[in-house]
Design an enzyme around this catalytic site. Structure first.
Site, PDB file in Angstrom:
ATOM      1  CG  HIS A 122      -0.193  -0.128   2.470  1.00 65.16           C
ATOM      2  ND1 HIS A 122       0.251   0.906   3.180  1.00 65.16           N
ATOM      3  CD2 HIS A 122      -0.181  -1.207   3.279  1.00 65.16           C
ATOM      4  CE1 HIS A 122       0.875   0.632   4.204  1.00 65.16           C
ATOM      5  NE2 HIS A 122       0.578  -0.781   4.523  1.00 65.16           N
ATOM      6  CG  ASP A 123      -0.366   4.169   1.265  1.00 66.29           C
ATOM      7  OD1 ASP A 123      -1.117   4.941   0.954  1.00 66.29           O
ATOM      8  OD2 ASP A 123      -0.417   3.479   2.215  1.00 66.29           O
ATOM      9  N   GLY A 140       4.779  -1.363   2.422  1.00 64.40           N
ATOM     10  CA  GLY A 140       4.044  -0.021   2.234  1.00 64.40           C
ATOM     11  C   GLY A 140       4.917   1.050   2.218  1.00 64.40           C
TER      12      GLY A 140
END
Length: 264
Positions: A122-123, A140
């Site tokens: 994520h991100d 992440g």
């Protein structure tokens, strides 16, 4: 030419499909997905959530794109995954969208190659023209610049930043930032010098020589790293040297290099 969508694929109402898109049997495409012109999606691929895929991407079988973040804090927020143009995404890859704590977006640029089993957490932010070899794993909030190469079976710790034209060797484990133009390898990975093979494809001899001098001053002189970077910035107007020194000054996780011992 209209898009070619197999009758055995599931494309939810609301999905936006461009021209000349091919979707093979047994794929799943969510209602919030946008797929750009000329993109090809092979069998058994699943695309979930608010995912935007640009033009002329090639996605191979069993890829899972846009499934919810592997973050226990995720609570169904409105997050998204954005993929640019001309990317090759090979078999069994896993790309997650962003999270509320990271700005809500995972963003992938153009002309990248993601080999089999690559995971983007994520991100994550990926630039352009990067190559991630088989089973490279990005946690992440990892950020890659342009023309970055990550070797196979290499995990990248969360919040790591890797600069333009850098390379991380295969089977490494990276826990700190890698400056632009540099090469790191090992477990834990440490700087081994400049990524000369990559640089010779893109930079001129004078710029490479300037980077060689700067690398020695920064990482082999034994002087204080950030003081040295500040001094070099005051003495040069070379664009690439400036990028390298500014990266050193801005790093939050530190640079993984062997510090030269000084006499007591």
């Amino acid at each position: 030419m209209s898009s070619k969508i197999s009758p055995h694929a599931i494309v939810e109402d609301g999905a936006t499909i461009g021209k000349n898109v091919e979707i093979a049997p047994f794929c799943f495409i969510s209602k919030d997905t946008t797929i750009g012109d000329g993109t090809t999606i092979a069998q058994n691929t699943c695309i979930y959530g608010k995912t935007t895929i640009g033009k002329n991407n090639t996605i191979f079988s069993h890829a899972v794109i846009g499934s919810i973040p592997q973050d226990l804090k995720f609570d169904g927020e409105d997050v998204e995954l954005i993929i640019g143009d001309n990317n090759t995404i090979r078999e069994f890859t896993l790309f997650n969208p962003g999270t509320k704590g990271g700005g809500g977006k995972t963003i992938i640029g153009n002309n990248n190659l993601f080999m089999g089993y690559v995971h983007l957490g994520h991100d994550v932010i990926i630039g352009n023209n990067c190559i991630l070899a088989n089973a490279a794993t990005l946690a992440g909030h990892v950020e890659l610049g342009n023309h970055v190469v990550i070797g196979g079976m290499t995990p990248i710790h969360q919040f790591i930043h890797i600069g333009d034209y850098a390379m991380v060797g295969g089977a490494s484990a990276l826990a700190q930032d890698v400056p632009p133009f540099c090469m790191a390898e090992g477990n834990r990975a440490k700087l081994r010098g400049l990524n000369l093979t990559g640089l010779r494809r893109h930079l001129g001899k004078d710029d490479i020589n300037a980077l060689k001098t700067t690398y020695r001053e920064l990482f082999e002189s034994g002087e204080a790293l950030k003081d040295t970077a500040t001094r070099i910035l005051d003495e040069t107007n070379n664009h690439y040297v400036n990028n390298l020194c500014n990266f050193v000054l801005k790093t939050k996780r530190g640079i993984p290099f062997e510090r030269k011992k000084t006499d007591v």
